[in-house]
Design a protein around this motif. Structure first.
Motif, PDB file in Angstrom:
ATOM      1  N   LEU A  11     -24.544   4.911 -22.493  1.00 40.21           N
ATOM      2  CA  LEU A  11     -25.956   4.671 -22.809  1.00 40.21           C
ATOM      3  C   LEU A  11     -26.076   3.382 -23.611  1.00 40.21           C
ATOM      4  O   LEU A  11     -25.364   3.194 -24.613  1.00 40.21           O
ATOM      5  N   VAL A  12     -26.973   2.519 -23.182  1.00 41.09           N
ATOM      6  CA  VAL A  12     -27.163   1.243 -23.869  1.00 41.09           C
ATOM      7  C   VAL A  12     -28.653   0.931 -23.897  1.00 41.09           C
ATOM      8  O   VAL A  12     -29.397   1.320 -22.996  1.00 41.09           O
ATOM      9  N   GLN A  13     -29.076   0.230 -24.925  1.00 34.69           N
ATOM     10  CA  GLN A  13     -30.487  -0.138 -25.032  1.00 34.69           C
ATOM     11  C   GLN A  13     -30.791  -1.330 -24.124  1.00 34.69           C
ATOM     12  O   GLN A  13     -29.897  -2.129 -23.819  1.00 34.69           O
ATOM     13  N   SER A  17     -25.308  -4.901 -23.595  1.00 33.23           N
ATOM     14  CA  SER A  17     -24.211  -5.262 -22.695  1.00 33.23           C
ATOM     15  C   SER A  17     -23.237  -4.106 -22.553  1.00 33.23           C
ATOM     16  O   SER A  17     -23.100  -3.275 -23.468  1.00 33.23           O
ATOM     17  N   LEU A  18     -22.569  -4.081 -21.424  1.00 32.40           N
ATOM     18  CA  LEU A  18     -21.477  -3.148 -21.192  1.00 32.40           C
ATOM     19  C   LEU A  18     -20.429  -3.840 -20.330  1.00 32.40           C
ATOM     20  O   LEU A  18     -20.744  -4.756 -19.558  1.00 32.40           O
ATOM     21  N   ARG A  19     -19.195  -3.394 -20.474  1.00 27.93           N
ATOM     22  CA  ARG A  19     -18.160  -3.847 -19.566  1.00 27.93           C
ATOM     23  C   ARG A  19     -17.539  -2.644 -18.881  1.00 27.93           C
ATOM     24  O   ARG A  19     -17.014  -1.741 -19.547  1.00 27.93           O
ATOM     25  N   LEU A  20     -17.605  -2.644 -17.572  1.00 23.03           N
ATOM     26  CA  LEU A  20     -16.984  -1.587 -16.781  1.00 23.03           C
ATOM     27  C   LEU A  20     -15.600  -2.037 -16.329  1.00 23.03           C
ATOM     28  O   LEU A  20     -15.394  -3.216 -16.032  1.00 23.03           O
ATOM     29  N   SER A  21     -14.702  -1.083 -16.291  1.00 26.93           N
ATOM     30  CA  SER A  21     -13.351  -1.349 -15.812  1.00 26.93           C
ATOM     31  C   SER A  21     -13.046  -0.432 -14.638  1.00 26.93           C
ATOM     32  O   SER A  21     -13.545   0.696 -14.564  1.00 26.93           O
TER      33      SER A  21
END
Length: 116
Positions: A11-13, A17-21
Motif C-alpha cells: 500500500l502506497v499513497q 514509489s515502490l520497487r517490485l522484484s
C-alpha cells in the motif's frame, strides 16, 4: 519446478514509489525477455514494461514517464521501479519470463494498492 517470485508490492499513497522484484529459480534456460504485466479488478491483464537480454526496454504509454525497468541476469532478476504512483496504478502486478523458444513462465503476482 520453474518458479517466478514477485515481491515488493504493498500500500502506497498517491505520488509515492515502490520497487517490485521478480526472481526466477534459475531453472529457466534461454530467457529472452522479462516483462511486467498488471491486472486491475474487472480489467484485462496489460503489458506495461519489458526488458530484453540486450537491455532494450519498452513501456506502455501510461507508465513510460514514471516507471523504469532493470534486469540482473546474474541474479535471474528483473525489477520495476515505480514513481509518482496514481490510484489507477492499483492492480496485481505479474512478471513473466519468455524464452527464445517461445515458452512463457508466470509469477503468482503481487498486489499494489495506491490510496490515501
Amino acid at each position: 519446478q520453474v518458479q517466478l517470485v514477485e515481491s515488493g508490492g504493498g500500500l502506497v499513497q498517491p505520488g509515492g514509489s515502490l520497487r517490485l522484484s521478480c526472481v526466477h529459480s534459475g531453472s529457466i534456460s534461454n530467457v529472452d525477455t522479462m516483462d511486467w504485466y498488471r491486472q486491475a479488478p474487472g480489467k484485462q491483464r496489460e503489458l506495461i514494461a519489458g526488458i530484453a537480454t540486450s537491455g532494450r526496454t519498452h513501456f506502455a504509454d501510461s507508465v513510460a514517464d514514471r516507471f523504469t525497468i532493470s534486469r540482473d541476469n546474474a541474479k535471474n532478476a528483473v525489477y520495476l521501479h515505480m514513481d509518482s504512483l496514481k490510484p489507477e496504478d492499483t492492480a496485481v502486478y505479474y512478471c513473466s519470463a519468455n524464452t527464445y523458444d517461445d515458452i512463457t513462465y508466470w509469477g503468482q503476482g503481487t498486489q499494489v494498492t495506491v490510496s490515501s
